[in-house]
Design a protein around this motif. Structure first.
Motif, PDB file in Angstrom:
ATOM      1  N   GLY A   1      32.371  41.226  32.107  1.00 21.53           N
ATOM      2  CA  GLY A   1      33.393  40.245  32.464  1.00 21.53           C
ATOM      3  C   GLY A   1      34.265  40.672  33.624  1.00 21.53           C
ATOM      4  O   GLY A   1      35.336  40.100  33.837  1.00 21.53           O
ATOM      5  N   ALA A   2      33.817  41.657  34.382  1.00 25.99           N
ATOM      6  CA  ALA A   2      34.647  42.213  35.449  1.00 25.99           C
ATOM      7  C   ALA A   2      34.859  41.232  36.594  1.00 25.99           C
ATOM      8  O   ALA A   2      34.009  40.398  36.889  1.00 25.99           O
ATOM      9  CB  ALA A   2      34.019  43.493  35.977  1.00 25.99           C
ATOM     10  N   CYS A   3      35.994  41.377  37.241  1.00 26.97           N
ATOM     11  CA  CYS A   3      36.312  40.570  38.427  1.00 26.97           C
ATOM     12  C   CYS A   3      36.187  41.378  39.716  1.00 26.97           C
ATOM     13  O   CYS A   3      36.361  40.835  40.807  1.00 26.97           O
ATOM     14  CB  CYS A   3      37.714  39.999  38.300  1.00 26.97           C
ATOM     15  SG  CYS A   3      37.913  38.890  36.886  1.00 26.97           S
ATOM     16  N   GLY A   4      35.911  42.656  39.595  1.00 21.17           N
ATOM     17  CA  GLY A   4      35.573  43.497  40.739  1.00 21.17           C
ATOM     18  C   GLY A   4      36.525  43.404  41.916  1.00 21.17           C
ATOM     19  O   GLY A   4      37.739  43.591  41.764  1.00 21.17           O
ATOM     20  N   PRO A   5      36.008  43.112  43.114  1.00 24.95           N
ATOM     21  CA  PRO A   5      36.843  43.092  44.327  1.00 24.95           C
ATOM     22  C   PRO A   5      38.025  42.131  44.247  1.00 24.95           C
ATOM     23  O   PRO A   5      39.066  42.381  44.864  1.00 24.95           O
ATOM     24  CB  PRO A   5      35.859  42.653  45.418  1.00 24.95           C
ATOM     25  CG  PRO A   5      34.525  43.103  44.909  1.00 24.95           C
ATOM     26  CD  PRO A   5      34.578  42.905  43.426  1.00 24.95           C
ATOM     27  N   HIS A   6      37.896  41.041  43.506  1.00 24.37           N
ATOM     28  CA  HIS A   6      39.016  40.106  43.366  1.00 24.37           C
ATOM     29  C   HIS A   6      40.192  40.794  42.661  1.00 24.37           C
ATOM     30  O   HIS A   6      41.353  40.572  43.013  1.00 24.37           O
ATOM     31  CB  HIS A   6      38.592  38.872  42.572  1.00 24.37           C
ATOM     32  CG  HIS A   6      37.402  38.173  43.143  1.00 24.37           C
ATOM     33  ND1 HIS A   6      37.296  37.854  44.483  1.00 24.37           N
ATOM     34  CD2 HIS A   6      36.255  37.713  42.563  1.00 24.37           C
ATOM     35  CE1 HIS A   6      36.146  37.239  44.705  1.00 24.37           C
ATOM     36  NE2 HIS A   6      35.494  37.150  43.553  1.00 24.37           N
TER      37      HIS A   6
END
Length: 242
Positions: free
Chosen positions: A59-64
């Motif tokens: 569920g990661a949003c990473g760069p955001h």
């Protein structure tokens, strides 16, 4: 001013919007707190493309997320300097509750991915609210905590924009709080979801403000005497809510 949702609007949408929003901004509350929603390791993940880490952080949003963290850090620093209450929420399931999601998964208390991120850590005096639904208000005692402090407005940061942030703002506004979402301090996995949620909130639900406006609110609140604001000079940490 360019908004993140502008590129998703059709020509017909723009014609509708030329007539104005369905609501006017209400501004901040008389006494405000900073609310950090679900800044957990599982929601942030690594600073690499999201599709490359779904096996580790589904569920990661990473760069955001990493784009929003510096803004959040500045808001946290300003709020603490001003003596504004800082509240963290954590989406968590403890084994002793017997709830299904406590058995396994990224939000199980036994999974280290459910921990709050060290990038935006809690400090002494901050308040933790633990929740099991999208809204920070649903089945928690956040409302009681805010009432006890005399808080009637929340500056909101965290994730996800279209999920827990939006749900919290809907409930908060319904309960009479002046909710203000900091656009650069919230994030989502899907850009369209992020943009659409921000548009929807400012169009129909609550205020969406930028970092500069949020810092002005924080600095204005620092001028309030602690006693008249209903806030203790050195607030004690409230025990987690389960």
């Amino acid at each position: 001013m360019t908004n993140v949702w502008d590129r998703f609007l059709s020509d017909d949408d723009k014609r509708v919007l030329a007539g104005g929003n369905l609501r006017a901004p209400h501004g901040p509350g008389k006494v405000n707190a900073l609310l950090s929603i679900d800044m957990q390791i599982t929601a942030i993940g690594d600073n690499v493309p999201i599709h490359e880490q779904r096996d580790r952080y589904p569920g990661a949003c990473g760069p955001h997320a990493y784009a929003a963290i510096p803004v959040q850090q500045r808001l946290l620093s300003a709020a603490r300097t001003a003596g504004m209450p800082v509240i963290f929420s954590k989406h968590i399931f403890h084994g002793y509750t017997g709830l299904k999601h406590a058995q396994s998964g990224v939000f199980a208390a036994s999974d280290p991915r459910s921990d709050l991120s060290p990038a935006t850590p809690m400090q002494d005096g901050d308040i933790l609210v633990e929740k099991q639904t999208p809204s920070c208000f649903a089945f928690t005692n956040l409302h009681l905590i805010l009432q006890a402090m005399g808080v009637d407005g929340l500056i909101v940061m965290g994730n996800s924009t279209s999920g827990c942030v939006r749900a919290t703002c809907v409930d908060g506004e319904a309960m009479g709080y002046k909710m203000q979402v900091v656009s650069e301090a919230v994030f989502d996995r899907i850009e369209m979801s992020h943009a659409a949620a921000l548009f929807d909130m400012q169009f129909k639900i609550c205020d969406v403000i930028d970092e500069a406006a949020a810092l002005r609110v924080i600095n204005q609140d620092s001028d309030l005497p602690a006693a008249s604001a209903g806030i203790a000079a050195s607030p004690a940490k409230v025990a987690p809510i389960v």
